[in-house]
Scaffold this motif. Structure first.
Motif, PDB file in Angstrom:
ATOM      1  N   VAL A   1       2.528  10.019  -5.824  1.00  0.00           N
ATOM      2  CA  VAL A   1       3.325  11.195  -5.460  1.00  0.00           C
ATOM      3  C   VAL A   1       4.373  11.443  -6.551  1.00  0.00           C
ATOM      4  O   VAL A   1       4.623  12.577  -6.959  1.00  0.00           O
ATOM      5  N   LEU A   2       4.973  10.345  -7.061  1.00  0.00           N
ATOM      6  CA  LEU A   2       5.992  10.472  -8.105  1.00  0.00           C
ATOM      7  C   LEU A   2       5.397  10.978  -9.411  1.00  0.00           C
ATOM      8  O   LEU A   2       6.053  11.657 -10.187  1.00  0.00           O
ATOM      9  N   LEU A   3       4.137  10.625  -9.659  1.00  0.00           N
ATOM     10  CA  LEU A   3       3.503  11.009 -10.920  1.00  0.00           C
ATOM     11  C   LEU A   3       2.892  12.406 -10.842  1.00  0.00           C
ATOM     12  O   LEU A   3       3.014  13.203 -11.772  1.00  0.00           O
TER      13      LEU A   3
ATOM     14  N   LEU B   1       3.109   5.968  -3.038  1.00  0.00           N
ATOM     15  CA  LEU B   1       4.342   6.564  -3.570  1.00  0.00           C
ATOM     16  C   LEU B   1       4.255   6.843  -5.065  1.00  0.00           C
ATOM     17  O   LEU B   1       4.645   7.927  -5.523  1.00  0.00           O
ATOM     18  N   ILE B   2       3.725   5.888  -5.844  1.00  0.00           N
ATOM     19  CA  ILE B   2       3.725   6.073  -7.296  1.00  0.00           C
ATOM     20  C   ILE B   2       2.911   7.293  -7.707  1.00  0.00           C
ATOM     21  O   ILE B   2       3.257   7.960  -8.674  1.00  0.00           O
TER      22      ILE B   2
ATOM     23  N   VAL C   1      -0.111   8.067   2.504  1.00  0.00           N
ATOM     24  CA  VAL C   1       0.988   8.713   1.771  1.00  0.00           C
ATOM     25  C   VAL C   1       0.505   9.958   1.037  1.00  0.00           C
ATOM     26  O   VAL C   1       1.157  10.999   1.068  1.00  0.00           O
TER      27      VAL C   1
ATOM     28  N   PRO D   1       0.818  -1.217   0.000  1.00  0.00           N
ATOM     29  CA  PRO D   1       0.000   0.000   0.000  1.00  0.00           C
ATOM     30  C   PRO D   1       0.854   1.271   0.000  1.00  0.00           C
ATOM     31  O   PRO D   1       0.470   2.270  -0.630  1.00  0.00           O
ATOM     32  N   VAL D   2       1.972   1.240   0.681  1.00  0.00           N
ATOM     33  CA  VAL D   2       2.832   2.424   0.728  1.00  0.00           C
ATOM     34  C   VAL D   2       3.368   2.744  -0.672  1.00  0.00           C
ATOM     35  O   VAL D   2       3.419   3.904  -1.090  1.00  0.00           O
ATOM     36  N   ILE D   3       3.738   1.697  -1.425  1.00  0.00           N
ATOM     37  CA  ILE D   3       4.216   1.905  -2.795  1.00  0.00           C
ATOM     38  C   ILE D   3       3.072   2.437  -3.657  1.00  0.00           C
ATOM     39  O   ILE D   3       3.272   3.285  -4.528  1.00  0.00           O
TER      40      ILE D   3
ATOM     41  N   PHE E   1      -6.492   2.741  -7.423  1.00  0.00           N
ATOM     42  CA  PHE E   1      -5.429   1.775  -7.696  1.00  0.00           C
ATOM     43  C   PHE E   1      -5.553   0.560  -6.775  1.00  0.00           C
ATOM     44  O   PHE E   1      -5.500  -0.586  -7.225  1.00  0.00           O
TER      45      PHE E   1
END
Lengths: 277, 289
Positions: free
Chosen positions: B128-130, B125-126, B229, B120-122, B161
């Motif tokens: 936030v990166l996008l 993260l994705i 996140v 779930p953290v990833i 997601f």
């Protein structure tokens, strides 16, 4: 007959539309966002990437996540086999209710599970008082993480074993009985090998889930650096410092391992299907 | 299945089932119960014991607190957007995968399950990166006055997601088992595409669809890691129910925290009971055929 069925033509309408939308939505929601991990980790270059993922604190978090998830999956394999056996083979009052409750870890928000176990095992908690007497450290220790992960992974094992146990033909056990095998021998030599692929699938699912689990763990773990910091928490703290590349590097390692698990599971399932043929 | 046979007068097959001796049965059931007490009954019981520690009035007050109500509203908004989107996708994907033959089907099915393998953290993260304000796309959006991360849209996208596979996963095995004969028969009788879907497919899959949507909603309500996140934890603005539980807990406001958590426990219990009842119904339906 078989030849005709093999080359079956697609005559129903809507293939282009449904397939197009499926690929579009999958790309927009899953593939493109996930690829951001690669786009952020790869430009780092090999050296900085390695130093990010082999920093002592990060390595300690990987070790902790893998060892606790492994121990929890092992415990779940035993507890799950026991539960599935009891639920499929025996009749007792309250069985349907117990069967329904197996799904609680799937349905209960992980944060709620987290605060429950943290309070349950706190020094004045219902179970914490008992473990304190026995001098077992649960809260703020890896043991606590294992406890939370046992809860999270347990239904995976039960739900993969149940259908296999239900389909077992009684003839197998009857013939073993007629040939003079004891119940324990029948279980060890006949039933367990038969259940093994499902048991392996269920525990691998529990293990994979355990590696990435966050919500249920952070409350009981205490999050002490080098001691009880799990890998997902490392990603979180790198993000808090705006170290996007570092967070992506740590995430990439976790992702690669999780995806290899999925491939491994597919291989197990193929092997299982071949066994039956 | 055996009832009609019996009523026709066929003698029932008497067969002594091999089972474990009584002491073994009692021991194994006892051990299972012990496990359930430690890992299910005590944790769930604890929630209610803690929630009502200071009495009914305090409980009601904690639930009626404005921040709690804002959190409930945000969670419900998220569910109202995420579940229909993923349900529509689930039906479309299941139609494409089960009603047609094409190369790469197995790979597509594996890709659909991808979000389940991601921590779930990833998942947070994705996005936030996008879309985060420090990324090219995110800063461009910022210039247009659109804020996604640390605001409601970010929470909705991350939840989208995480709950992505639920409906598709329920429908694909169901529709695979049903095959395409009924739809093809309708086609030869002159039915149009939407007629086939509306009159044949949808009635056949309605329980599976509903069930997938229930699982999807349960996860959307309860998601913690991913939402944590991207939310930024702004009270009354970007706090979902699980995040609100966390904040109250970390402020040592345990009674209020467990009071709000008890709502989620109640929801989880409802979900598993509805699931059990519906599965029972599925089995009865399939044994009638």
């Amino acid at each position: 007959m078989a030849i005709f069925q093999k080359k079956r033509r697609n005559i129903l309408p809507g293939f282009g539309l449904s397939m197009g939308y499926t690929v579009f939505y999958l790309s927009a929601v899953v593939i493109v966002p996930l690829s951001m991990i690669f786009f952020n980790a790869i430009p780092m270059g090999w050296e900085p990437f390695l130093s990010a993922v082999t920093a002592p604190r990060v390595l300690a978090s990987y070790k902790l996540s893998f060892s606790t998830a492994f121990l929890a999956a092992l415990f779940d394999a035993v507890a799950g086999l026991l539960t599935a056996w009891v639920l499929v083979r025996y009749r007792f009052p309250g069985k349907a209710f117990l069967d329904a409750l197996v799904d609680i870890p799937f349905a209960l928000p992980t944060a709620v599970a987290g605060i429950c176990f943290a309070t349950l095992y706190s020094p004045v908690g219902w179970l914490g008082e008992i473990t304190a007497k026995w001098n077992i450290e649960v809260i703020n220790s890896p043991t606590g993480i294992v406890v939370a992960l046992i809860f999270i992974g347990f239904p995976f094992v039960v739900r993969t074993l149940q259908p296999v146990l239900e389909e077992l033909e009684p003839e197998i056990e009857e013939s073993a009985h007629c040939l003079g095998a004891t119940r324990l021998q029948t279980f060890r030599k006949i039933l367990l090998p038969h259940l093994f692929p499902a048991l392996l699938t269920g525990s691998t699912l529990a293990f994979a889930r355990g590696i990435g689990e966050y919500g249920s763990v952070i409350f009981i773990a205490g999050n002490l650096p080098m001691k009880t910091e799990i890998a997902p928490l490392m990603i979180m703290s790198k993000l808090d410092q705006y170290d996007y590349n570092g967070a992506s590097a740590v995430a990439l390692v976790l992702l690669v391992i999780s995806f290899s698990m999925i491939l491994l599971l597919n291989a197990i399932q193929e092997w299982q299907q071949k066994e039956y043929r | 299945m055996s009832t009609p046979l019996l009523s026709q007068g066929t003698p029932p097959v008497v067969r002594k089932k091999i089972s474990d001796p009584l002491p073994v049965r009692i021991l194994l059931i006892g051990l299972t119960l012990l496990f359930f007490i430690g890992f299910v009954f005590l944790p769930l019981g604890l929630v209610f014991a803690q929630a009502f520690q200071k009495g009914w009035d305090f409980y009601l007050e904690a639930i009626r607190e404005p921040y709690t109500i804002e959190a409930v509203k945000l969670t419900l908004t998220t569910v109202a957007i995420v579940v229909p989107l993923n349900a529509f996708f689930g039906v479309t994907a299941a139609w494409a995968i089960t009603k047609f033959s094409f190369p790469g089907k197995a790979a597509l099915k594996t890709l659909l399950d991808l979000p389940f393998a991601v921590s779930p953290v990833i998942a947070g993260l994705i996005f936030v990166l996008l879309l985060g304000s420090r990324t090219p796309f995110g800063s461009w959006l910022g210039e247009q006055g659109i804020k996604i991360i640390f605001s409601t849209p970010g929470i909705i996208i991350a939840t989208l997601f995480v709950t992505f596979p639920f409906v598709a996963r329920e429908l694909i095995p169901l529709m695979e088992a049903q095959g395409r004969d009924e739809e093809e028969a309708a086609l030869t009788l002159g039915a149009k595409g939407w007629q086939i879907f509306g009159k044949i497919t949808l009635p056949n899959i309605r329980w599976g669809l509903l069930y997938g949507m229930i699982l999807c909603s349960a996860r959307a309500i309860g998601e913690f890691g991913a939402v944590s996140v991207v939310s930024g934890h702004i009270r009354g603005q970007t706090n979902t129910i699980p995040l609100h539980v966390e904040i109250l807990y970390s402020e040592y406001n345990f009674t209020a925290s467990f009071a709000v958590a008890s709502l989620l426990v109640f929801l989880a219990l409802t979900t598993v009971i509805v699931k059990a009842v519906m599965e029972n119904r599925f089995q009865k339906n399939s044994s009638q055929h």
